[in-house]
Write a protein that holds these residues in place. Structure first.
Motif, mmCIF file in Angstrom:
data_model
loop_
_atom_site.group_PDB
_atom_site.id
_atom_site.type_symbol
_atom_site.label_atom_id
_atom_site.label_comp_id
_atom_site.label_asym_id
_atom_site.label_seq_id
_atom_site.Cartn_x
_atom_site.Cartn_y
_atom_site.Cartn_z
ATOM 1 N N TYR A 181 -53.640 -2.702 -43.792
ATOM 2 C CA TYR A 181 -54.583 -2.595 -42.338
ATOM 3 C C TYR A 181 -54.464 -4.027 -41.765
ATOM 4 O O TYR A 181 -54.371 -5.018 -42.667
ATOM 5 N N GLY A 182 -54.811 -4.000 -40.420
ATOM 6 C CA GLY A 182 -54.936 -5.350 -40.013
ATOM 7 C C GLY A 182 -54.771 -5.190 -38.403
ATOM 8 O O GLY A 182 -54.954 -4.235 -37.786
ATOM 9 N N LEU A 183 -55.067 -6.336 -37.632
ATOM 10 C CA LEU A 183 -54.973 -6.591 -36.254
ATOM 11 C C LEU A 183 -53.541 -6.978 -35.833
ATOM 12 O O LEU A 183 -53.035 -7.949 -36.471
ATOM 13 N N ILE A 184 -52.902 -6.253 -34.919
ATOM 14 C CA ILE A 184 -51.719 -6.864 -34.538
ATOM 15 C C ILE A 184 -51.826 -7.870 -33.596
ATOM 16 O O ILE A 184 -52.706 -8.082 -32.857
ATOM 17 N N PRO A 185 -50.931 -9.151 -33.944
ATOM 18 C CA PRO A 185 -51.262 -10.419 -33.188
ATOM 19 C C PRO A 185 -50.884 -10.096 -31.648
ATOM 20 O O PRO A 185 -50.050 -9.366 -31.327
#
Length: 143
Positions: A71-75
């Motif tokens: 999981y994460g945020l797209i830069p």
């Protein structure tokens, strides 16, 4: 006649607030879901278009059978050209479209990184989502 005179520039302005990117993976079995979109199989590169944003995020969930999801945020990249155009032509919009997707992303779940670059010939920049970003995205997808 007047309506079409204003509709064309408005349509051009609105379409300028998007960016197209290429998503790929180091593993052909990987799928990636971005926000509320259906998961994308990244067996080969996939082209997608996303809206520019200033305050929003593009959360992702990368999955492969037999592995824990990533999981994460797209830069996102800052777009100074949008800022200059907004200041010159429509100042109230200057806080709504300052960031956009990079043209190229590569998801690597095994190493827990997202790589991105501006040009096809550039070197990849590796980004590892922070624990807070991972939790934010996980909460979003598990809601």
């Amino acid at each position: 006649m007047k309506a079409s005179f204003f509709a064309l520039p408005l349509a051009a302005l609105l379409s300028a607030c998007t960016a197209t990117t290429s998503l790929r993976s180091t593993d052909p079995q990987l799928t990636v879901a971005v926000n509320d979109e259906a998961p994308l199989a990244l067996g080969s590169p996939v082209k997608k278009t996303y809206n520019a944003t200033s305050f929003g995020h593009y959360r992702f969930k990368a999955t492969k059978e037999g592995m824990e999801p990533m999981y994460g945020l797209i830069p996102l990249k800052f777009n100074g050209g949008y800022l200059a155009a907004d200041i010159l032509f429509f100042a109230p919009a200057m806080f709504y479209n300052l960031r956009e997707v990079y043209p190229f992303y590569e998801f690597d779940v095994e190493n827990g990184v997202v790589r991105y670059k501006r040009n096809a010939d550039d070197q990849w920049v590796s980004y590892k989502p922070t624990a807070a970003e991972q939790q934010h995205a996980k909460n979003y997808f598990l809601k």
